[in-house]
Design an enzyme around this catalytic site. Structure first.
Site, short mmCIF file in Angstrom:
data_model
loop_
_atom_site.label_atom_id
_atom_site.label_comp_id
_atom_site.label_asym_id
_atom_site.label_seq_id
_atom_site.Cartn_x
_atom_site.Cartn_y
_atom_site.Cartn_z
CG ASP A 113 37.69 30.43 38.56
OD1 ASP A 113 38.17 29.51 37.79
OD2 ASP A 113 38.19 30.70 39.64
NE ARG B 197 43.26 26.03 44.17
CZ ARG B 197 42.42 24.99 43.81
NH1 ARG B 197 41.86 24.15 44.90
NH2 ARG B 197 41.73 24.94 42.78
N GLY B 198 40.58 28.56 44.60
CA GLY B 198 39.08 27.77 44.13
C GLY B 198 38.35 28.87 44.50
CG ASN C 179 37.27 26.29 35.26
OD1 ASN C 179 37.64 26.73 36.61
ND2 ASN C 179 37.89 24.91 35.10
CE LYS C 180 43.86 27.68 37.58
NZ LYS C 180 44.29 29.01 37.78
O1 MRU Z 1 43.78 29.61 40.32
P1 MRU Z 1 42.76 28.64 41.25
O2 MRU Z 1 43.44 27.36 41.57
O3 MRU Z 1 42.16 29.49 42.26
O4 MRU Z 1 42.00 28.47 40.14
C1 MRU Z 1 40.58 27.28 40.56
C2 MRU Z 1 39.68 26.88 39.17
O5 MRU Z 1 40.12 27.44 38.25
C3 MRU Z 1 38.61 26.14 39.60
O6 MRU Z 1 38.12 25.45 38.73
C4 MRU Z 1 37.55 26.95 39.95
O7 MRU Z 1 37.93 28.23 41.04
C5 MRU Z 1 36.32 26.29 40.47
S1 MRU Z 1 36.52 25.80 42.12
C6 MRU Z 1 35.20 24.95 42.76
#
Ligand code: MRU
Length: 345
Positions: A242, A51-52, A252-253
């Site tokens: 994201d 993820r990320g 973002n998250k």
């Molecule tokens: O749901 P996730 O864990 O994939 O969400 C990740 C995030 O929101 C990160 O902050 C984002 O992807 C940036 S990762 C460099």
């Protein structure tokens, strides 16, 4: 390929398979997951084994390379058709991080770029292209980390949300790339790690990375961010992204928007760190960014145990949008971008 800067390998390519550090099992267990087919990669993305935003893009690119290797096609056209099936399947995994679609588009363009290539050459070319996406991501992270380090005063206390670290990229990280850049520049930062309900990417993953590297940090409950700022214990906020719209609005998250509002209230700079592959210039502003809704059980349960009454429904948006007006600067591999933001392709 592997990530030289890190003591762990979030995503690595072994020629016939993709090996992922299974992030669902961290921090308790360090288990690697082997994907030999594109549906296995899609499943790993959907279930958050990887993820990320940048890591999702890199994994999907290798998923396309695996589809090419597994395809029995003997001619170019049937191979391209098999690739389209894989690309469509991988594109359905998660909607918000644009890096996924960016990487899939790039793999498609690479597959179609040279009509003279036969199936065998095409298979090799696609594995090389995915490797290039991987290498470029590490390089972008390192560059943005160095640019961002300039924004970090000596001894700064940095608050971050979610995990935008080595685990979320091909290596080094974006928000944590800035932390690593600051460490390398001798600034001795301290990191407040928001736990990041409901999936706990901060408590489980960011804390794990920082602990492994001996970077001073403390985990706080998300609800403690406000009072930590009010006590004057946060000097700056750095988060990942994201998807960034043309005007700088940033998905973002979930919870990031709240942190940005708090930072503005307390007069604390709020920085977003992301490679250019996270910018979606086709989208004018944040209202057009698709926000993933995940299984409500992520909210209703904690570590597999139900914490809400059986009759209580829950909602689980995985991301929110921070308006550009709350963002002090956006740091990419090209430098530190200040408002007003007008991102072009
Ligand atoms: O749901 P996730 O864990 O994939 O969400 C990740 C995030 O929101 C990160 O902050 C984002 O992807 C940036 S990762 C460099």
């Amino acid at each position: 390929v592997g990530a030289p800067a890190l003591a762990f390998f979030p995503v690595s390519w072994r020629g016939d398979r993709l090996v992922l550090l299974d992030q669902r099992r961290l921090p308790g267990e360090e288990v690697y997951l082997e994907c030999r087919t594109w549906p296995e990669v899609a499943d790993a993305i959907r279930t958050l084994a990887v993820r990320g935003a940048p890591a999702i893009g890199v994994a999907a690119a290798f998923g396309v390379a695996l589809a090419a290797l597994a395809s029995p096609a003997r001619d170019r056209e049937s191979l391209l058709a098999d690739l389209e099936t894989a690309i469509a399947g991988l594109a359905k995994t998660r909607p918000t991080a644009v890096n996924l679609f960016w990487a899939l588009d790039r793999m498609r363009r690479s597959a179609r770029s040279d009509p003279a290539l036969g199936p065998a050459e095409l298979r090799a070319a696609l594995a090389r292209e995915a490797g290039a996406i991987f290498e470029e991501d590490v390089a972008s992270n390192r560059r943005l980390g160095a640019h961002g380090a300039e924004l970090v005063p000596a001894g700064a206390r940095i608050l971050t949300h979610c995990n935008a670290g080595g685990l979320a990229t091909a290596g080094y990280g974006t928000a944590l790339g800035i932390v690593r850049g600051a460490v390398e520049a001798g600034r001795r930062p301290f990191v407040w790690v928001d736990e990041t309900r409901p999936v706990l990417q901060g408590a489980r993953l960011t804390a794990w990375e920082l602990a492994r590297e001996g970077i001073p940090h403390a985990v706080i409950a998300d609800v403690a961010a406000a009072s930590t700022m009010a006590r004057g214990e946060v000097d700056l906020v750095v988060v990942g992204a994201d998807r960034i719209a043309r005007n700088g609005d940033t998905a973002n998250k979930i919870g990031t928007y709240g942190v940005a509002v708090l930072a503005r209230h307390h007069g604390i700079p709020f920085y977003v760190a992301a490679p250019f592959s996270t910018i979606d210039p086709a989208i004018p502003d944040g209202a057009a960014i698709p926000i993933e809704e995940r299984d409500p059980r992520e909210v209703q349960e904690l570590a597999g145990r139900r914490i809400t009454p059986a009759g209580s429904p829950a909602r689980n948006p995985a991301f929110d949008v921070t308006p550009a007006a709350l963002i002090t600067a956006i740091v990419t591999e090209r430098g530190v971008h200040r408002p007003p933001y007008h991102f072009q392709a």
